[in-house]
Design a protein around this motif. Structure first.
Motif, PDB file in Angstrom:
ATOM      1  N   GLY A  77       0.827  -1.202   0.000  1.00 24.61           N
ATOM      2  CA  GLY A  77       0.000   0.000   0.000  1.00 24.61           C
ATOM      3  C   GLY A  77       0.867   1.261   0.000  1.00 24.61           C
ATOM      4  O   GLY A  77       2.097   1.219  -0.132  1.00 24.61           O
ATOM      5  N   PRO A  78       0.235   2.431   0.184  1.00 23.78           N
ATOM      6  CA  PRO A  78       0.954   3.712   0.097  1.00 23.78           C
ATOM      7  C   PRO A  78       1.687   4.111   1.363  1.00 23.78           C
ATOM      8  O   PRO A  78       2.239   5.202   1.433  1.00 23.78           O
ATOM      9  N   ASP A  79       1.673   3.282   2.412  1.00 23.18           N
ATOM     10  CA  ASP A  79       2.318   3.651   3.684  1.00 23.18           C
ATOM     11  C   ASP A  79       3.809   3.849   3.468  1.00 23.18           C
ATOM     12  O   ASP A  79       4.502   2.908   3.021  1.00 23.18           O
ATOM     13  N   PRO A  80       4.341   5.045   3.763  1.00 17.18           N
ATOM     14  CA  PRO A  80       5.770   5.296   3.500  1.00 17.18           C
ATOM     15  C   PRO A  80       6.689   4.699   4.552  1.00 17.18           C
ATOM     16  O   PRO A  80       7.910   4.783   4.417  1.00 17.18           O
ATOM     17  N   ALA A  81       6.151   4.179   5.635  1.00 14.03           N
ATOM     18  CA  ALA A  81       7.008   3.663   6.693  1.00 14.03           C
ATOM     19  C   ALA A  81       7.713   2.390   6.253  1.00 14.03           C
ATOM     20  O   ALA A  81       7.096   1.485   5.691  1.00 14.03           O
ATOM     21  N   GLY A  82       9.008   2.329   6.525  1.00 14.45           N
ATOM     22  CA  GLY A  82       9.780   1.114   6.221  1.00 14.45           C
ATOM     23  C   GLY A  82       9.669   0.115   7.363  1.00 14.45           C
ATOM     24  O   GLY A  82       9.579   0.494   8.527  1.00 14.45           O
ATOM     25  N   LEU A  83       9.685  -1.179   7.049  1.00 18.33           N
ATOM     26  CA  LEU A  83       9.547  -2.223   8.070  1.00 18.33           C
ATOM     27  C   LEU A  83      10.603  -3.287   7.830  1.00 18.33           C
ATOM     28  O   LEU A  83      10.814  -3.719   6.681  1.00 18.33           O
ATOM     29  N   SER A 151      11.547  -3.207  13.476  1.00 16.07           N
ATOM     30  CA  SER A 151      12.137  -1.878  13.302  1.00 16.07           C
ATOM     31  C   SER A 151      11.395  -1.171  12.185  1.00 16.07           C
ATOM     32  O   SER A 151      11.354  -1.685  11.057  1.00 16.07           O
ATOM     33  N   VAL A 152      10.759  -0.030  12.530  1.00 17.67           N
ATOM     34  CA  VAL A 152      10.043   0.762  11.528  1.00 17.67           C
ATOM     35  C   VAL A 152      10.738   2.123  11.406  1.00 17.67           C
ATOM     36  O   VAL A 152      11.381   2.598  12.350  1.00 17.67           O
ATOM     37  N   SER A 153      10.569   2.733  10.265  1.00 20.37           N
ATOM     38  CA  SER A 153      11.231   4.028  10.015  1.00 20.37           C
ATOM     39  C   SER A 153      10.344   4.903   9.159  1.00 20.37           C
ATOM     40  O   SER A 153       9.509   4.407   8.396  1.00 20.37           O
ATOM     41  N   ARG A 154      10.566   6.235   9.324  1.00 18.49           N
ATOM     42  CA  ARG A 154       9.895   7.228   8.482  1.00 18.49           C
ATOM     43  C   ARG A 154      10.934   8.293   8.111  1.00 18.49           C
ATOM     44  O   ARG A 154      11.854   8.565   8.882  1.00 18.49           O
ATOM     45  N   PRO A 155      10.819   8.897   6.964  1.00 18.55           N
ATOM     46  CA  PRO A 155      11.816   9.883   6.535  1.00 18.55           C
ATOM     47  C   PRO A 155      11.845  11.084   7.485  1.00 18.55           C
ATOM     48  O   PRO A 155      10.806  11.565   7.941  1.00 18.55           O
TER      49      PRO A 155
END
Length: 470
Positions: A77-83, A151-155
């Motif tokens: 989907g469009p979720d920008p968070a990295g996993l 571990s999740v990340s966002r810009p």
């Protein structure tokens, strides 16, 4: 730098200081605002990362392909968070297109040494991200829940982009504010310093024209108004001093002209007698010589009085003073008065009195009072002198002083119309008044009961000498 700043005009310095003060205040406020905004945006981003790590979401993503490298999957989907999942040995399993470099903090969470960690990190492509790593229980399939380190990340662009925009806006606002503050400071300095400009123009006018009649309007009670009033008082005092000086010079010239004219006339008569070879009769020559001698004596006395008055008016208590036995000074003055009034009876009663002052000036003061009494006493008359508890009185039995003349007796060069034919300069009582005033005392003349004049003066002191006299 300091010397260069001091050489600037005052209004420029005020404007510059105002601009610097506003610049510092704006800079401090802008930095505080930027810092608080950064903190709030970072907290909001961290909260988004925590919200994205829910068991339901993780369980839905576990079935997706997982690799050590980034990958693209439309099912994300469009979720920008990295996993990604992190193992204790530092390996990662990435779901999606964002792979974040694993650090010791992530390994510590995977090893059970920490529960969770939030940090700044970078992706394998070098992009700055905000990373949240947490250990959690996740159900995999139909088996029991297992422990995974997620571990999740966002810009970080979500934080840095608004901060950059805010910094630019603040920079523009600060620049406009500083320029406005500088202009306002210059306007305030010009407005506030207008009274100083008027004062400067007045001082320059006085220096250029010596016109001491200039007055500056003084409105209010601020420092500028006080300075204006002080300037007006100074110019008024200078004008009064110059007027007194001019009057003294004019009066002195007038008083000097009479004995000089008479002296020149007598000397010219004597010289003409010698030049023509026709000697004057002995009686006339004797009279001329006596006149010359009297005029020279009068001229010398007048010059001495002028020198006495030309001395600066010292204030009481300034300069070295000595303890003076006023009764001894009065006795010396009486001896001089008796020589000048040989046909008079001077009755004296002198009680002990000690004062602080200058013995010579005090003796001259008492002699002047006694000389007036001797001068106006009739032949064979009596002069009564008393010194008691600091009050020195001289009473004569002469014609007295009319009431309308009493206010003028201590003025310089003033002489009663009835006394202008007698010798004197009109300065004696003026010297008396100044000496007594400098000694902290009082002096006055008044009609005596039964006729004549009563002159008195009071000086502070004591009937016994102070300890320092010994």
């Amino acid at each position: 730098m300091t010397n260069r700043f001091r050489r600037l005009p005052l209004r420029s310095r005020l404007a510059l200081l105002t601009a610097v003060a506003v610049a510092v205040a704006v800079a401090v406020a802008a930095f505080a605002c930027w810092f608080l905004t950064r903190q709030e945006l970072t907290n909001a981003l961290d909260q988004k990362l925590r919200d994205s790590v829910s068991p339901d979401r993780i369980e839905r993503l576990i079935g997706l392909p997982c690799s050590s490298k980034p990958q693209t999957d439309d099912r994300l989907g469009p979720d920008p968070a990295g996993l990604q999942f992190v193992r204790e040995n530092g390996d990662r399993c990435v779901i999606g297109s964002t792979a974040v470099k694993v650090t010791d903090a992530d390994i510590a969470v995977a090893g059970g040494r920490q529960r969770e960690v939030t940090r700044d990190g970078t992706t394998t492509t070098g992009r700055a991200v905000r990373v949240y790593t947490k250990e959690m229980l996740v159900r995999t399939g139909t088996g029991p829940p297992g422990t995974l380190t997620v571990s999740v990340s966002r810009p970080l662009d979500e934080v840095t982009d608004p901060l950059d925009t805010l910094a630019l806006v603040m920079l523009l606002v600060a620049g406009i504010g500083v320029l406005g503050a500088g202009a306002a400071g210059l306007w305030i300095a010009r407005t506030g310093l207008k009274p100083v400009d008027r004062l400067t123009e007045a001082v320059e006018h006085v220096a250029r024209t010596e016109d001491l009649a200039v007055r500056i309007p003084a409105e209010g009670d601020d420092e500028i108004a006080r300075l204006s009033r002080s300037f007006n008082s100074m110019t008024a005092a200078l004008a009064s001093s110059r007027e007194r000086q001019q009057r003294l010079i004019a009066d002195a010239g007038h008083e000097l002209r009479t004995p000089l004219t008479s002296l020149r006339t007598n000397i010219e008569l004597l010289a003409r007698s010698e030049e023509t070879g026709r000697p004057l009769p002995p009686a006339d020559r004797k009279a001329l010589m006596a006149g010359v001698k009297a005029q020279m004596t009068e001229l010398a006395a007048l010059i001495g009085d002028l020198q006495e008055l030309s001395r600066p008016d010292a204030l009481p208590g300034t300069g070295p003073l000595q303890v003076v036995a006023l009764h001894e000074v009065a006795a010396a003055a009486l001896e001089r008065a008796r020589l000048r009034g040989a046909d008079l009876t001077i009755d004296a009663s002198l009680g002990p009195w000690y004062v602080r002052g200058e013995a010579a000036a005090l003796e001259r003061t008492l002699v002047n009072l006694l000389d007036n009494a001797v001068k106006f006493s009739p032949s064979g008359g009596v002069v009564e002198v008393v010194l008691k508890e600091g009050q020195f009185t001289v009473r004569d039995h002469g014609p007295g002083i009319p009431d309308d003349e009493l206010p003028h007796v201590f003025e310089r060069f003033w002489r009663s119309p009835s006394a202008r034919s007698m010798p004197g300069s009109g300065l004696g009582l003026s010297i008396v008044a100044r000496t007594v005033q400098q000694s902290g005392g009082q002096v006055g003349l008044q009609p005596a009961p039964g006729g004549g004049t009563l002159a008195w003066l009071r000086l502070p002191g004591a009937p016994t000498p102070p300890p320092d006299l010994d």
